[in-house]
Design a protein around this motif. Structure first.
Motif, PDB file in Angstrom:
ATOM      1  N   ASP A 258       0.803  -1.205   0.000  1.00 57.68           N
ATOM      2  CA  ASP A 258       0.000   0.000   0.000  1.00 57.68           C
ATOM      3  C   ASP A 258       0.847   1.272   0.000  1.00 57.68           C
ATOM      4  OD1 ASP A 258      -2.274  -1.606   0.205  1.00 57.68           O
ATOM      5  OD2 ASP A 258      -2.055  -1.698   2.388  1.00 57.68           O
ATOM      6  N   GLY A 259       2.045   1.238   0.568  1.00 57.09           N
ATOM      7  CA  GLY A 259       2.841   2.437   0.745  1.00 57.09           C
ATOM      8  C   GLY A 259       3.698   2.772  -0.448  1.00 57.09           C
ATOM      9  N   GLU A 260       4.577   3.762  -0.231  1.00 53.49           N
ATOM     10  CA  GLU A 260       5.448   4.234  -1.306  1.00 53.49           C
ATOM     11  C   GLU A 260       6.911   4.070  -0.941  1.00 53.49           C
ATOM     12  OE1 GLU A 260       4.470   5.144  -4.236  1.00 53.49           O
ATOM     13  OE2 GLU A 260       2.356   4.919  -3.737  1.00 53.49           O
ATOM     14  N   ALA A 261       7.222   3.173  -0.014  1.00 56.95           N
ATOM     15  CA  ALA A 261       8.604   2.945   0.401  1.00 56.95           C
ATOM     16  C   ALA A 261       8.829   1.448   0.572  1.00 56.95           C
ATOM     17  CB  ALA A 261       8.896   3.682   1.704  1.00 56.95           C
ATOM     18  N   VAL A 262      10.106   1.082   0.664  1.00 58.58           N
ATOM     19  CA  VAL A 262      10.496  -0.326   0.701  1.00 58.58           C
ATOM     20  C   VAL A 262      11.569  -0.515   1.763  1.00 58.58           C
ATOM     21  CG1 VAL A 262      11.497  -2.235  -0.631  1.00 58.58           C
ATOM     22  CG2 VAL A 262       9.982  -0.588  -1.753  1.00 58.58           C
ATOM     23  N   VAL A 263      11.556  -1.663   2.438  1.00 63.72           N
ATOM     24  CA  VAL A 263      12.704  -2.064   3.250  1.00 63.72           C
ATOM     25  C   VAL A 263      13.290  -3.327   2.630  1.00 63.72           C
ATOM     26  CG1 VAL A 263      11.972  -1.028   5.417  1.00 63.72           C
ATOM     27  CG2 VAL A 263      11.276  -3.362   4.879  1.00 63.72           C
ATOM     28  N   HIS A 264      14.627  -3.370   2.621  1.00 62.39           N
ATOM     29  CA  HIS A 264      15.367  -4.503   2.055  1.00 62.39           C
ATOM     30  C   HIS A 264      16.133  -5.153   3.201  1.00 62.39           C
ATOM     31  CE1 HIS A 264      14.642  -2.602  -1.921  1.00 62.39           C
ATOM     32  NE2 HIS A 264      14.894  -1.480  -1.267  1.00 62.39           N
ATOM     33  N   LEU A 265      15.858  -6.417   3.471  1.00 59.36           N
ATOM     34  CA  LEU A 265      16.496  -7.136   4.573  1.00 59.36           C
ATOM     35  C   LEU A 265      17.749  -7.857   4.100  1.00 59.36           C
ATOM     36  CD1 LEU A 265      13.567  -8.860   6.509  1.00 59.36           C
ATOM     37  CD2 LEU A 265      14.690  -6.689   7.027  1.00 59.36           C
ATOM     38  N   PHE A 266      18.821  -7.790   4.917  1.00 61.55           N
ATOM     39  CA  PHE A 266      20.071  -8.480   4.610  1.00 61.55           C
ATOM     40  C   PHE A 266      20.567  -9.198   5.854  1.00 61.55           C
ATOM     41  CE2 PHE A 266      19.783  -4.880   1.769  1.00 61.55           C
ATOM     42  CZ  PHE A 266      20.126  -5.416   0.533  1.00 61.55           C
ATOM     43  N   ASN A 267      20.952 -10.464   5.668  1.00 62.17           N
ATOM     44  CA  ASN A 267      21.686 -11.184   6.699  1.00 62.17           C
ATOM     45  C   ASN A 267      23.030 -11.601   6.119  1.00 62.17           C
ATOM     46  OD1 ASN A 267      21.211 -13.503   5.110  1.00 62.17           O
ATOM     47  ND2 ASN A 267      19.324 -13.974   6.238  1.00 62.17           N
ATOM     48  N   ARG A 268      23.794 -12.405   6.855  1.00 60.68           N
ATOM     49  CA  ARG A 268      25.139 -12.755   6.378  1.00 60.68           C
ATOM     50  C   ARG A 268      25.124 -13.544   5.077  1.00 60.68           C
ATOM     51  NH1 ARG A 268      29.873 -12.267   9.309  1.00 60.68           N
ATOM     52  NH2 ARG A 268      30.725 -13.029   7.362  1.00 60.68           N
ATOM     53  N   ASP A 269      23.997 -14.135   4.724  1.00 58.80           N
ATOM     54  CA  ASP A 269      23.913 -14.886   3.474  1.00 58.80           C
ATOM     55  C   ASP A 269      23.587 -13.990   2.272  1.00 58.80           C
ATOM     56  OD1 ASP A 269      24.451 -17.373   4.669  1.00 58.80           O
ATOM     57  OD2 ASP A 269      22.361 -17.523   5.333  1.00 58.80           O
ATOM     58  N   GLY A 270      23.164 -12.755   2.535  1.00 57.30           N
ATOM     59  CA  GLY A 270      22.821 -11.858   1.435  1.00 57.30           C
ATOM     60  C   GLY A 270      21.443 -11.253   1.609  1.00 57.30           C
TER      61      GLY A 270
END
Length: 517
Positions: free
Chosen positions: A12-24
C-alpha cells in the motif's frame, strides 16, 4: 552473478525495506500504512518476519503518518538500532525514517551477533531493485565502480562520475575510497573524505545505488553492469600480504670510504611510516635524499635496521625486494619497444611464473588503463611525451603491485598540469594501502596530496645528513615558521646556496623535542 527480487504481495505504501543477513538479501518488502516486524514463526502475524533469535516476536513497526515513515520499537528484548542509535531499551520515542536509513537488529558486544544479525535498508522508492551479488576474494585487488569503467561495475547514471569509487583489498582487509567524485560516497549515511576500512553490514551509497558489504561479497542494487573480470589480479602478492603494516626506519649511519678516509653521508635517522601514507622527502643541497632512499629500500645498506611488517629488509632482501618498487631519476626504458612490449617484458620478469597468461594479460591491460596509456599501447617509447614516459616508468614498477614505492624526482621536466596529474596517480596508489615516498623539486603543486614530510639537512659540524623534521605538512610549516616547502629549504640551505644556513639549529630543535618519535 545472482539476481533476486522479492516483494510482499499486499503493498500500500510508497517505500520499501530490504532485509540483509550474512547470506545476502533476505527479502524486499513494500511498506503498508502499518508494517509490523517480528521473529519468524508459523503462528506469527507480522508483516515482515526475520528468522533470528535476536528479534522479538513483535519487535517493531513502521508507520506511515502524514507522508512520513516512523519506526517504533515495540518493547523488544534487545531494542533496535536506527543509524547506530539504540531505540526501545533506553529510548522509547519513534524515529522518522529518511531515504537510505539503516535499521539494525543486533546485540552489540555479544558472542551471538555473528550470523544472527540482520539489517533493513529503508528506501523512499518503490522501484524494484534487481540486487546483484558480487563475490570478493583475495585474487582481487580492486573493484572499480563508475559510469565508464572498463573493468568493474559500470552504472549508467548521470550523477555518478566516470570512476566514482573503488573497493580495494589492503593488508587489513577490504576498504573503500572515493576518487574525488562530484557527488561523493556515503558510508552508513556519512560522506567519506578519506579511505575507510569496511565492516560486515556496512552500507555504501553512491547517488541512488547501494552496496552492502558482507565480508566475502558485495550486494549491489539495480542499474549495475558487472564485467566478467571486475578487478585487478593480485596473485603476485596475495601470499605475501598480512594484516597491518608499518615501515620502521632506524639508520645509525650511512658512510663510504674515500681515499682511506671514512666519509659520513647520513646519521641518526629514525621514523615509522604507516601503510596508506604518501611521504615527501625534502632536503637541502647534498643532504642525502637519494642516499636515504637507497638505504631504506636496501639497495645500499646502512648501519641500522629497516623493517616492514616486522620483516628485516636487509636480512630478508631476496624476499622483500618483490615488495619494493623504485622509479629512478633517469628512466631505463628502451626507445625501440612499444608501450605494450615494455609492460609485457616487465610482467614476465616481475610477476610469478605460475601466473596464467590470461591473468598476466589482464594485469597489463589494467595498468595501461590506470595510468592513461591505453591509447599509446602500440606507440614506440621514443614517440612518447615526457609525461607519458614518466607514467610508463611508474607503470613498469607498479606491474607487480609492490607494497613500498620509492620515486626519485618522477615529475622533473613536467609542467604544472602534467606534474600534478602524475602526483595524483601516486596519491591513488597510496590510497590502496601502499607506502609511497617521493623526492621532488616541485612539491608546492602537490602539497595537499602528502600525508607526511621528511626534512633532511646537512650539518655544518660533521658534513653529514641528519633528520631535521618528520611529521605532517602543517606541522612542518609551523616547525620551520614558514608557509611553503621552498621556505623550509631556504631555512636549511647554506648561505652560499641562497639559504639562511640554519640546518644545525633545526636539527638540534627537532632532536630536543623528539617530534615523530
Amino acid at each position: 552473478m545472482d539476481k533476486t527480487v522479492l516483494y510482499s504481495p499486499d503493498s500500500d505504501g510508497e517505500a520499501v525495506v530490504h532485509l540483509f543477513n550474512r547470506d545476502g538479501l533476505a527479502g524486499s518488502y513494500a511498506l503498508k500504512y502499518i508494517t509490523v516486524i517480528g521473529r519468524y514463526s508459523t503462528q506469527s502475524q507480522c508483516d515482515i518476519m526475520i528468522n533470528s533469535p535476536i528479534v522479538s516476536r513483535r519487535h517493531g513497526e513502521i508507520v506511515l503518518s502524514e507522508d512520513r515513515y516512523l519506526y517504533r520499537d515495540l518493547g523488544s528484548t534487545n531494542g533496535t538500532y536506527v543509524n547506530g542509535k539504540l531505540y526501545g531499551k533506553t529510548n522509547e520515542q519513534a524515529v522518522q525514517l529518511s531515504d537510505g536509513d539503516i535499521i539494525s537488529f543486533e546485540v552489540r558486544q555479544s558472542e551471538i551477533v555473528g550470523r544472527d544479525k540482520t539489517i533493513a535498508l529503508f528506501t523512499k522508492s518503490k522501484v524494484k531493485f534487481n540486487w546483484h551479488s558480487i563475490t570478493l576474494s583475495d585474487t582481487m585487488a580492486e573493484l572499480a565502480v563508475g559510469r565508464t569503467v572498463a573493468s568493474g561495475v559500470a552504472i549508467d547514471n548521470e550523477f555518478i562520475s566516470q570512476k566514482h569509487v573503488s573497493f580495494f583489498l589492503s593488508g587489513s582487509g577490504w576498504a573503500v575510497i572515493d576518487h574525488k567524485s562530484t557527488n561523493g560516497v556515503l558510508l552508513n549515511g556519512k560522506r567519506i573524505t578519506s579511505p575507510r576500512y569496511l565492516s560486515v553490514f556496512d552500507v555504501i551509497r553512491i547517488a541512488d545505488v547501494y552496496f552492502i558489504f558482507l565480508g566475502d561479497k558485495l550486494i549491489c542494487s539495480g542499474g549495475c553492469m558487472v564485467s566478467d573480470a571486475p578487478a585487478v589480479c593480485k596473485e603476485a602478492v596475495s601470499s605475501r600480504q598480512t594484516s597491518g603494516g608499518q615501515l620502521s626506519i632506524n639508520i645509525v649511519e650511512r658512510s663510504v670510504v674515500q681515499r682511506f678516509k671514512k666519509m659520513m653521508l647520513l646519521q641518526d635517522i629514525r621514523m615509522t611510516v604507516n601503510n596508506g601514507e604518501m611521504v615527501l622527502i625534502l632536503g637541502g643541497s647534498g643532504a642525502g635524499k637519494t642516499t636515504f632512499i637507497n638505504a631504506v629500500m636496501g639497495y645500499e645498506k646502512a648501519d641500522g635496521k629497516i623493517t616492514y611488517r616486522d620483516t628485516d629488509i636487509y636480512e630478508e632482501y631476496e624476499q622483500m625486494k618483490y615488495e619494493i618498487g623504485f622509479v629512478p631519476q633517469q628512466d631505463l626504458l628502451r626507445n625501440s619497444d612499444t608501450v605494450y612490449d615494455t609492460l609485457s617484458n616487465a610482467a614476465r620478469m616481475k610477476l610469478p611464473k605460475r601466473m596464467k597468461d590470461e591473468k598476466r594479460e589482464e594485469r597489463i591491460n589494467n595498468i595501461l588503463n590506470e595510468f592513461g596509456l591505453s591509447r599509446e599501447r602500440d606507440s614506440l617509447v621514443s614517440k612518447l611525451s615526457g609525461g607519458q614516459r614518466k607514467r610508463l616508468s611508474i607503470a613498469v614498477e607498479f606491474i607487480a603491485n609492490p607494497s613500498l614505492f620509492f620515486l626519485d624526482e618522477p615529475d622533473s621536466g613536467l609542467d604544472d598540469i602534467m606534474g600534478r596529474g602524475l602526483m595524483e596517480n601516486l596519491r591513488g596508489i597510496a590510497d590502496r594501502g601502499k607506502i609511497v615516498m617521493v623526492i621532488t623539486h616541485s612539491p608546492e603543486r602537490a602539497s595537499d596530496l602528502f600525508d607526511k614530510v621528511i626534512v633532511l639537512a646537512k650539518s655544518s659540524l660533521d658534513n653529514s645528513g641528519h633528520l631535521a623534521f618528520y611529521g605532517t605538512v602543517n606541522d612542518a610549516f609551523k616547525f620551520f615558521e614558514v608557509s611553503s616547502f621552498s621556505g623550509i629549504v631556504k631555512r636549511i640551505n647554506r648561505k652560499d646556496e641562497n639559504g639562511e644556513g640554519l640546518s644545525d639549529y633545526y636539527i638540534d630543535k627537532y632532536n630536543s623535542i623528539n617530534i615523530g618519535e
